[in-house]
Motif scaffolding. Structure first.
Motif, PDB file in Angstrom:
ATOM      1  N   PHE A  55      18.424 -42.513 -13.004  1.00 47.08           N
ATOM      2  CA  PHE A  55      18.583 -43.958 -12.851  1.00 47.08           C
ATOM      3  C   PHE A  55      17.276 -44.734 -12.812  1.00 47.08           C
ATOM      4  N   MET A  56      16.216 -44.135 -12.263  1.00 47.80           N
ATOM      5  CA  MET A  56      14.971 -44.877 -12.040  1.00 47.80           C
ATOM      6  C   MET A  56      13.755 -44.030 -12.371  1.00 47.80           C
ATOM      7  N   PRO A  57      12.661 -44.658 -12.800  1.00 49.41           N
ATOM      8  CA  PRO A  57      11.417 -43.923 -12.978  1.00 49.41           C
ATOM      9  C   PRO A  57      10.887 -43.456 -11.621  1.00 49.41           C
ATOM     10  N   ILE A  58      10.313 -42.262 -11.605  1.00 49.11           N
ATOM     11  CA  ILE A  58       9.688 -41.717 -10.398  1.00 49.11           C
ATOM     12  C   ILE A  58       8.185 -41.671 -10.629  1.00 49.11           C
ATOM     13  N   VAL A  59       7.435 -42.338  -9.779  1.00 47.75           N
ATOM     14  CA  VAL A  59       5.977 -42.333  -9.874  1.00 47.75           C
ATOM     15  C   VAL A  59       5.409 -41.979  -8.509  1.00 47.75           C
ATOM     16  N   PHE A  60       4.082 -41.900  -8.424  1.00 42.21           N
ATOM     17  CA  PHE A  60       3.414 -41.642  -7.160  1.00 42.21           C
ATOM     18  C   PHE A  60       2.505 -42.824  -6.837  1.00 42.21           C
ATOM     19  N   ALA A  61       2.492 -43.214  -5.576  1.00 37.67           N
ATOM     20  CA  ALA A  61       1.645 -44.322  -5.152  1.00 37.67           C
ATOM     21  C   ALA A  61       0.178 -43.929  -5.287  1.00 37.67           C
ATOM     22  N   THR A  62      -0.669 -44.910  -5.347  1.00 36.46           N
ATOM     23  CA  THR A  62      -2.103 -44.657  -5.383  1.00 36.46           C
ATOM     24  C   THR A  62      -2.602 -44.429  -3.958  1.00 36.46           C
ATOM     25  N   GLY A  63      -3.850 -44.029  -3.835  1.00 36.30           N
ATOM     26  CA  GLY A  63      -4.432 -43.817  -2.514  1.00 36.30           C
ATOM     27  C   GLY A  63      -4.608 -42.343  -2.196  1.00 36.30           C
ATOM     28  N   ASP A  64      -5.142 -42.083  -1.006  1.00 37.44           N
ATOM     29  CA  ASP A  64      -5.455 -40.715  -0.595  1.00 37.44           C
ATOM     30  C   ASP A  64      -4.223 -39.920  -0.209  1.00 37.44           C
ATOM     31  N   ASN A  79      13.714 -56.576  -8.404  1.00 40.91           N
ATOM     32  CA  ASN A  79      14.607 -55.423  -8.279  1.00 40.91           C
ATOM     33  C   ASN A  79      15.778 -55.659  -9.219  1.00 40.91           C
ATOM     34  N   VAL A  80      15.863 -54.861 -10.272  1.00 45.61           N
ATOM     35  CA  VAL A  80      16.870 -55.110 -11.306  1.00 45.61           C
ATOM     36  C   VAL A  80      18.242 -54.539 -10.960  1.00 45.61           C
ATOM     37  N   PHE A  81      18.345 -53.820  -9.830  1.00 44.45           N
ATOM     38  CA  PHE A  81      19.614 -53.201  -9.449  1.00 44.45           C
ATOM     39  C   PHE A  81      20.297 -53.896  -8.274  1.00 44.45           C
ATOM     40  N   ILE A  82      19.637 -54.871  -7.690  1.00 47.58           N
ATOM     41  CA  ILE A  82      20.173 -55.553  -6.508  1.00 47.58           C
ATOM     42  C   ILE A  82      20.323 -57.040  -6.789  1.00 47.58           C
ATOM     43  N   GLY A  83      21.517 -57.572  -6.506  1.00 46.88           N
ATOM     44  CA  GLY A  83      21.747 -58.998  -6.693  1.00 46.88           C
ATOM     45  C   GLY A  83      21.098 -59.820  -5.593  1.00 46.88           C
ATOM     46  N   GLU A  84      21.134 -61.116  -5.737  1.00 45.99           N
ATOM     47  CA  GLU A  84      20.504 -62.008  -4.762  1.00 45.99           C
ATOM     48  C   GLU A  84      21.153 -61.917  -3.387  1.00 45.99           C
ATOM     49  N   ASP A  85      22.407 -61.434  -3.334  1.00 41.40           N
ATOM     50  CA  ASP A  85      23.094 -61.283  -2.047  1.00 41.40           C
ATOM     51  C   ASP A  85      22.896 -59.897  -1.443  1.00 41.40           C
ATOM     52  N   GLY A  86      22.091 -59.061  -2.105  1.00 38.28           N
ATOM     53  CA  GLY A  86      21.810 -57.737  -1.565  1.00 38.28           C
ATOM     54  C   GLY A  86      22.791 -56.662  -1.969  1.00 38.28           C
ATOM     55  N   THR A  87      23.733 -56.970  -2.860  1.00 46.40           N
ATOM     56  CA  THR A  87      24.696 -55.966  -3.307  1.00 46.40           C
ATOM     57  C   THR A  87      24.211 -55.290  -4.589  1.00 46.40           C
ATOM     58  N   LEU A  88      24.633 -54.057  -4.770  1.00 44.93           N
ATOM     59  CA  LEU A  88      24.294 -53.329  -5.987  1.00 44.93           C
ATOM     60  C   LEU A  88      24.976 -53.953  -7.192  1.00 44.93           C
ATOM     61  N   THR A  89      24.251 -54.018  -8.297  1.00 45.22           N
ATOM     62  CA  THR A  89      24.840 -54.528  -9.531  1.00 45.22           C
ATOM     63  C   THR A  89      25.405 -53.402 -10.384  1.00 45.22           C
ATOM     64  N   GLU A  90      25.228 -52.152  -9.925  1.00 42.70           N
ATOM     65  CA  GLU A  90      25.712 -50.979 -10.657  1.00 42.70           C
ATOM     66  C   GLU A  90      26.786 -50.271  -9.841  1.00 42.70           C
ATOM     67  N   GLU A  91      27.843 -49.813 -10.499  1.00 40.83           N
ATOM     68  CA  GLU A  91      28.874 -49.042  -9.803  1.00 40.83           C
ATOM     69  C   GLU A  91      28.435 -47.592  -9.630  1.00 40.83           C
ATOM     70  N   ASN A  92      27.815 -47.051 -10.645  1.00 38.86           N
ATOM     71  CA  ASN A  92      27.373 -45.661 -10.610  1.00 38.86           C
ATOM     72  C   ASN A  92      25.858 -45.650 -10.434  1.00 38.86           C
ATOM     73  N   PHE A  93      25.412 -45.455  -9.198  1.00 40.27           N
ATOM     74  CA  PHE A  93      23.990 -45.559  -8.921  1.00 40.27           C
ATOM     75  C   PHE A  93      23.645 -44.716  -7.703  1.00 40.27           C
ATOM     76  N   TYR A  94      22.448 -44.128  -7.718  1.00 38.24           N
ATOM     77  CA  TYR A  94      22.004 -43.330  -6.573  1.00 38.24           C
ATOM     78  C   TYR A  94      21.098 -44.179  -5.677  1.00 38.24           C
ATOM     79  N   VAL A  95      21.505 -44.367  -4.438  1.00 37.13           N
ATOM     80  CA  VAL A  95      20.702 -45.114  -3.469  1.00 37.13           C
ATOM     81  C   VAL A  95      19.824 -44.130  -2.696  1.00 37.13           C
ATOM     82  N   PRO A  96      18.512 -44.279  -2.756  1.00 41.98           N
ATOM     83  CA  PRO A  96      17.617 -43.338  -2.075  1.00 41.98           C
ATOM     84  C   PRO A  96      17.897 -43.217  -0.581  1.00 41.98           C
TER      85      PRO A  96
END
Length: 254
Positions: A55-64, A79-96
């Protein structure tokens, strides 16, 4: 992600959950997460890589002390997966799990404390002395609901420790490098270039010594590394979602 002495991401405060102080507290069920609105990156544990890579790209933060991050947008405030009211815009989605754990977490009440205590964010609107919701205590004892919260928090803590070891080994083998992604949008002369994150260096991965390759294969690191690398293709999907939603990106990432 915040670092000591600051509070972790999403948390505005931490208070130990107490059967005396919070005897009448309940937790309300909600289907929205307003704290995720505009949050473009969420911390991950390595155990989540296989699911998140779909569902989403996985990267690593910068820093030590880089942590793995799931990108829910390519730019701060998006955030392209969350609406302005805080609800998911996708039915099939993995929430971390980091999101699902809120507003609870295990924390040391004092810097010299050996044990971790179950705490919660007292500013969270889902926990309080409500008439409705799941009771946290009954007769001075944690309910099954609270015990399940504690179990989940403990499992998250264990996964976080595994994640720290995973990143440590990546760094020891010098497999992390500064990342860069260039995306060309139709009708735009200059490509959008995203930096400010780390990723695994595929060339170094391919050229690992035999003993190093055996080590990461036997430890289960190799599939996780490839889950991360495969997920990077979703950068363009996130970019497209931002364009469709009118959240045009700027050439900057985390």
């Amino acid at each position: 992600m915040a670092s000591a002495p600051q509070l972790p991401l999403f948390y505005n405060g931490l208070e130990p959950l107490s059967s005396e102080t919070h005897a009448g507290y309940r937790m309300r069920s909600v289907n929205a997460a307003p704290f995720l609105v505009g949050q473009h990156a969420v911390p991950l544990t390595v155990e989540e890589f296989p699911m998140v890579q779909r569902f989403m790209p996985i990267v690593f933060a910068t820093g030590d002390e880089p942590v793995p991050l799931a990108l829910m947008g390519l730019n701060e405030g998006v955030n392209v997966f969350i609406g302005e009211d805080g609800t998911l815009t996708e039915e099939n989605f993995y929430v971390p799990a980091y999101v699902r754990r809120y507003p609870y977490m295990l924390a040391r009440l004092r810097p010299d404390a050996q044990e971790l205590s179950l705490c919660f964010d007292p500013t969270a609107p889902t926990v309080g002395a409500f008439d409705d919701g799941e009771a946290l205590f009954e007769n001075g004892q944690p309910t099954e609901f609270t015990r399940n919260i504690l179990t989940f928090a403990e499992q998250f803590e264990q996964a976080a420790q595994k994640t720290g070891q995973f990143v440590k080994e990546l760094r020891e083998m010098e497999l992390l490098m500064e990342g860069e992604v260039s995306i060309q949008q139709d009708g735009v002369e200059q490509p959008f270039v995203y930096r400010g994150f780390q990723m695994v260096n595929e060339e170094k991965l391919t050229n690992l010594r035999g003993d190093q390759l055996r080590k990461i294969t036997q430890s289960g690191m190799l599939p996780l590394i490839y889950a991360h690398l495969f997920s990077l293709a979703l950068m363009r999907d996130i970019f497209s979602r931002q364009a469709t939603q009118g959240k045009m990106p700027q050439p900057q990432l985390v």
